[in-house]
Design a protein around this motif. Structure first.
Motif, PDB file in Angstrom:
ATOM      1  N   SER A  73      -7.926   5.416   3.180  1.00  0.00           N
ATOM      2  CA  SER A  73      -8.452   4.327   2.350  1.00  0.00           C
ATOM      3  C   SER A  73      -8.117   2.965   2.950  1.00  0.00           C
ATOM      4  O   SER A  73      -8.950   2.046   2.962  1.00  0.00           O
ATOM      5  CB  SER A  73      -7.884   4.428   0.932  1.00  0.00           C
ATOM      6  N   VAL A  74      -6.880   2.820   3.454  1.00  0.00           N
ATOM      7  CA  VAL A  74      -6.466   1.559   4.065  1.00  0.00           C
ATOM      8  C   VAL A  74      -7.347   1.235   5.274  1.00  0.00           C
ATOM      9  O   VAL A  74      -7.835   0.110   5.428  1.00  0.00           O
ATOM     10  CB  VAL A  74      -4.983   1.620   4.487  1.00  0.00           C
ATOM     11  N   VAL A  75      -7.568   2.229   6.132  1.00  0.00           N
ATOM     12  CA  VAL A  75      -8.397   2.032   7.328  1.00  0.00           C
ATOM     13  C   VAL A  75      -9.817   1.650   6.945  1.00  0.00           C
ATOM     14  O   VAL A  75     -10.433   0.757   7.549  1.00  0.00           O
ATOM     15  CB  VAL A  75      -8.390   3.307   8.202  1.00  0.00           C
TER      16      VAL A  75
ATOM     17  N   GLU B 238       1.551  -0.420   9.326  1.00  0.00           N
ATOM     18  CA  GLU B 238       1.438  -1.414  10.395  1.00  0.00           C
ATOM     19  C   GLU B 238       0.386  -0.987  11.414  1.00  0.00           C
ATOM     20  O   GLU B 238      -0.457  -1.799  11.825  1.00  0.00           O
ATOM     21  CB  GLU B 238       2.784  -1.604  11.090  1.00  0.00           C
ATOM     22  N   GLU B 239       0.417   0.277  11.809  1.00  0.00           N
ATOM     23  CA  GLU B 239      -0.533   0.785  12.808  1.00  0.00           C
ATOM     24  C   GLU B 239      -1.972   0.742  12.294  1.00  0.00           C
ATOM     25  O   GLU B 239      -2.912   0.536  13.073  1.00  0.00           O
ATOM     26  CB  GLU B 239      -0.151   2.208  13.211  1.00  0.00           C
ATOM     27  N   CYS B 240      -2.135   0.925  10.982  1.00  0.00           N
ATOM     28  CA  CYS B 240      -3.478   0.847  10.392  1.00  0.00           C
ATOM     29  C   CYS B 240      -4.039  -0.568  10.479  1.00  0.00           C
ATOM     30  O   CYS B 240      -5.254  -0.761  10.553  1.00  0.00           O
ATOM     31  CB  CYS B 240      -3.436   1.271   8.928  1.00  0.00           C
ATOM     32  N   GLY B 241      -3.134  -1.561  10.433  1.00  0.00           N
ATOM     33  CA  GLY B 241      -3.571  -2.951  10.496  1.00  0.00           C
ATOM     34  C   GLY B 241      -3.205  -3.794   9.295  1.00  0.00           C
ATOM     35  O   GLY B 241      -3.711  -4.915   9.148  1.00  0.00           O
ATOM     36  N   CYS B 242      -2.343  -3.280   8.401  1.00  0.00           N
ATOM     37  CA  CYS B 242      -1.900  -4.085   7.263  1.00  0.00           C
ATOM     38  C   CYS B 242      -1.213  -5.354   7.757  1.00  0.00           C
ATOM     39  O   CYS B 242      -0.491  -5.327   8.754  1.00  0.00           O
ATOM     40  CB  CYS B 242      -0.924  -3.297   6.386  1.00  0.00           C
ATOM     41  N   PHE B 243      -1.416  -6.470   7.053  1.00  0.00           N
ATOM     42  CA  PHE B 243      -0.826  -7.731   7.493  1.00  0.00           C
ATOM     43  C   PHE B 243       0.587  -7.937   6.956  1.00  0.00           C
ATOM     44  O   PHE B 243       1.327  -8.800   7.450  1.00  0.00           O
ATOM     45  CB  PHE B 243      -1.716  -8.920   7.089  1.00  0.00           C
ATOM     46  N   ALA B 244       0.985  -7.138   5.958  1.00  0.00           N
ATOM     47  CA  ALA B 244       2.324  -7.258   5.374  1.00  0.00           C
ATOM     48  C   ALA B 244       2.598  -6.032   4.513  1.00  0.00           C
ATOM     49  O   ALA B 244       1.675  -5.273   4.182  1.00  0.00           O
ATOM     50  CB  ALA B 244       2.453  -8.527   4.535  1.00  0.00           C
ATOM     51  N   ILE B 245       3.869  -5.850   4.163  1.00  0.00           N
ATOM     52  CA  ILE B 245       4.281  -4.733   3.308  1.00  0.00           C
ATOM     53  C   ILE B 245       5.250  -5.248   2.252  1.00  0.00           C
ATOM     54  O   ILE B 245       6.163  -6.021   2.572  1.00  0.00           O
ATOM     55  CB  ILE B 245       4.988  -3.624   4.120  1.00  0.00           C
ATOM     56  N   THR B 246       5.058  -4.832   1.012  1.00  0.00           N
ATOM     57  CA  THR B 246       6.020  -5.091  -0.047  1.00  0.00           C
ATOM     58  C   THR B 246       6.923  -3.874  -0.198  1.00  0.00           C
ATOM     59  O   THR B 246       6.440  -2.735  -0.233  1.00  0.00           O
ATOM     60  CB  THR B 246       5.312  -5.367  -1.388  1.00  0.00           C
TER      61      THR B 246
ATOM     62  N   ILE C 202     -10.873   0.158   4.182  1.00  0.00           N
ATOM     63  CA  ILE C 202     -10.906  -1.210   3.651  1.00  0.00           C
ATOM     64  C   ILE C 202     -10.812  -2.218   4.788  1.00  0.00           C
ATOM     65  O   ILE C 202     -11.560  -3.202   4.849  1.00  0.00           O
ATOM     66  CB  ILE C 202      -9.757  -1.428   2.642  1.00  0.00           C
ATOM     67  N   LEU C 203      -9.885  -1.968   5.709  1.00  0.00           N
ATOM     68  CA  LEU C 203      -9.704  -2.882   6.840  1.00  0.00           C
ATOM     69  C   LEU C 203     -10.939  -2.930   7.734  1.00  0.00           C
ATOM     70  O   LEU C 203     -11.249  -3.968   8.330  1.00  0.00           O
ATOM     71  CB  LEU C 203      -8.483  -2.448   7.660  1.00  0.00           C
ATOM     72  N   SER C 204     -11.667  -1.827   7.810  1.00  0.00           N
ATOM     73  CA  SER C 204     -12.866  -1.779   8.657  1.00  0.00           C
ATOM     74  C   SER C 204     -13.937  -2.746   8.162  1.00  0.00           C
ATOM     75  O   SER C 204     -14.819  -3.145   8.924  1.00  0.00           O
ATOM     76  CB  SER C 204     -13.438  -0.360   8.705  1.00  0.00           C
ATOM     77  N   ALA C 205     -13.864  -3.114   6.891  1.00  0.00           N
ATOM     78  CA  ALA C 205     -14.819  -4.060   6.319  1.00  0.00           C
ATOM     79  C   ALA C 205     -14.329  -5.502   6.448  1.00  0.00           C
ATOM     80  O   ALA C 205     -14.978  -6.432   5.958  1.00  0.00           O
ATOM     81  CB  ALA C 205     -15.066  -3.727   4.851  1.00  0.00           C
ATOM     82  N   GLY C 206     -13.180  -5.684   7.103  1.00  0.00           N
ATOM     83  CA  GLY C 206     -12.660  -7.030   7.298  1.00  0.00           C
ATOM     84  C   GLY C 206     -11.838  -7.565   6.144  1.00  0.00           C
ATOM     85  O   GLY C 206     -11.578  -8.767   6.064  1.00  0.00           O
ATOM     86  N   VAL C 207     -11.410  -6.677   5.247  1.00  0.00           N
ATOM     87  CA  VAL C 207     -10.606  -7.087   4.099  1.00  0.00           C
ATOM     88  C   VAL C 207      -9.121  -6.929   4.444  1.00  0.00           C
ATOM     89  O   VAL C 207      -8.674  -5.807   4.730  1.00  0.00           O
ATOM     90  CB  VAL C 207     -10.932  -6.244   2.850  1.00  0.00           C
ATOM     91  N   PRO C 208      -8.337  -8.002   4.424  1.00  0.00           N
ATOM     92  CA  PRO C 208      -6.904  -7.885   4.711  1.00  0.00           C
ATOM     93  C   PRO C 208      -6.201  -7.050   3.649  1.00  0.00           C
ATOM     94  O   PRO C 208      -6.504  -7.169   2.453  1.00  0.00           O
ATOM     95  CB  PRO C 208      -6.416  -9.341   4.678  1.00  0.00           C
ATOM     96  N   VAL C 209      -5.263  -6.207   4.089  1.00  0.00           N
ATOM     97  CA  VAL C 209      -4.554  -5.301   3.177  1.00  0.00           C
ATOM     98  C   VAL C 209      -3.049  -5.491   3.297  1.00  0.00           C
ATOM     99  O   VAL C 209      -2.492  -5.493   4.400  1.00  0.00           O
ATOM    100  CB  VAL C 209      -4.897  -3.828   3.476  1.00  0.00           C
ATOM    101  N   MET C 210      -2.390  -5.626   2.144  1.00  0.00           N
ATOM    102  CA  MET C 210      -0.933  -5.605   2.060  1.00  0.00           C
ATOM    103  C   MET C 210      -0.523  -4.246   1.511  1.00  0.00           C
ATOM    104  O   MET C 210      -1.097  -3.766   0.532  1.00  0.00           O
ATOM    105  CB  MET C 210      -0.420  -6.709   1.128  1.00  0.00           C
ATOM    106  N   GLY C 211       0.451  -3.593   2.160  1.00  0.00           N
ATOM    107  CA  GLY C 211       0.944  -2.322   1.673  1.00  0.00           C
ATOM    108  C   GLY C 211       2.060  -2.497   0.661  1.00  0.00           C
ATOM    109  O   GLY C 211       2.550  -3.607   0.439  1.00  0.00           O
ATOM    110  N   HIS C 212       2.459  -1.395   0.028  1.00  0.00           N
ATOM    111  CA  HIS C 212       3.523  -1.418  -0.982  1.00  0.00           C
ATOM    112  C   HIS C 212       4.228  -0.065  -0.947  1.00  0.00           C
ATOM    113  O   HIS C 212       3.611   0.965  -1.208  1.00  0.00           O
ATOM    114  CB  HIS C 212       2.929  -1.686  -2.370  1.00  0.00           C
TER     115      HIS C 212
END
Length: 273
Positions: free
Chosen positions: A132-134, A181-189, A136-146
């Motif tokens: 799901s993360v990949v 991080e490898e998927c491309g998330c810009f940050a993690i909570t 979302i990121l493929s559409a250019g939407v920045p993702v923060m993990g948790h």
């Protein structure tokens, strides 16, 4: 370096956050759910405003974050975005709107971005939501993990106690952080995990790590604004520092208003037309 260094930046972006981590400047993050509060936080120089699914608790009175819907999150996010000129606005994708499959996750993320004008989304989980993360990121939407305590999974854990105290769970958390991080998330909570584990995660990944109940060795901190300002006073975990007693101030103000109305002191002649 001044603690207000980032306040001179016209707009906080994911790139700016990465630069802040690189130079060792801590990142400040709080929740907001409405126009008025968001305007105050943004004007004060906050770096990130999280439109959290904690709105389910503090705004709607639910016991957990699970009941809030995607439509409701978009409503809150839209209200926040209209007030913000500087901070990065991140929106939680609510429970049930991304776990099912990656197509549903993408649709939810796109709706949030298009209908609210937010800058990024946040999702809970590690390797199990990688697809799901990949997507979302493929559409250019920045993702923060948790990671750590993930409130959307509260019935799975059965408790809000500190997570990843055991070696196996700690190892999985570190592995999940690397996956995000490898998927491309810009940050993690990281929520409610041992401080030394959080330190290790922050040192292991190159992206910013924001803590809530995760100690001082991460790249930034987040709190629920209603808890931090003392509006909600029933919730007082160890990690919470209360910076004001707005509940007390507001109660006193309302009592004063009631008294003046009852005594016919308000409105007086100067307050009448």
């Amino acid at each position: 370096m001044s603690v207000h260094q980032s306040s001179n930046i016209k707009r906080i972006t994911t790139h700016v956050l990465q630069e802040m981590k690189t130079r060792g400047e801590k990142i400040s993050m709080l929740t907001a759910y409405d126009f008025s509060m968001a305007g105050i936080l943004d004007g004060a120089g906050l770096d990130i405003i999280l439109v959290g699914d904690s709105a389910s608790n503090v705004m709607a009175g639910h016991e957990t974050t699970l009941p809030i819907t995607l439509d409701q999150m978009i409503y809150h996010a839209s209200s926040v975005v209209r007030a913000v000129k500087r901070a990065l606005v991140v929106v939680d994708i609510p429970f049930g709107s991304y776990q099912g499959n990656s197509s549903e996750a993408l649709r939810s993320a796109i709706r949030i971005m298009k209908e609210s004008g937010a800058h990024a989304v946040k999702v809970e989980g590690g390797a199990e939501i990688k697809e799901s993360v990949v997507r979302i990121l493929s559409a250019g939407v920045p993702v923060m993990g948790h990671l750590g305590l993930t409130p959307q999974s509260i019935y799975k854990f059965g408790t809000y106690t500190v997570r990843a105290k055991e070696e196996e769970e700690a190892a999985k958390l570190i592995a999940d952080a690397k996956v995000l991080e490898e998927c491309g998330c810009f940050a993690i909570t990281l929520e409610k995990i041992p401080a030394q584990l959080a330190k290790k995660v922050a040192e292991t990944v190159s992206i910013p790590v924001i803590g809530i109940g995760a100690g001082p060795h991460v790249d930034g901190q987040v709190l629920v604004v209603h808890d931090m300002l003392g509006i909600t006073q029933e919730f007082k975990p160890r990690f919470l520092r209360q910076y004001a007693d707005l509940r007390g101030i507001m109660t006193e103000a309302v009592e004063g208003y009631i008294k003046d109305v009852k005594s016919n002191d308000f409105p007086n002649e100067k307050e009448s037309y």
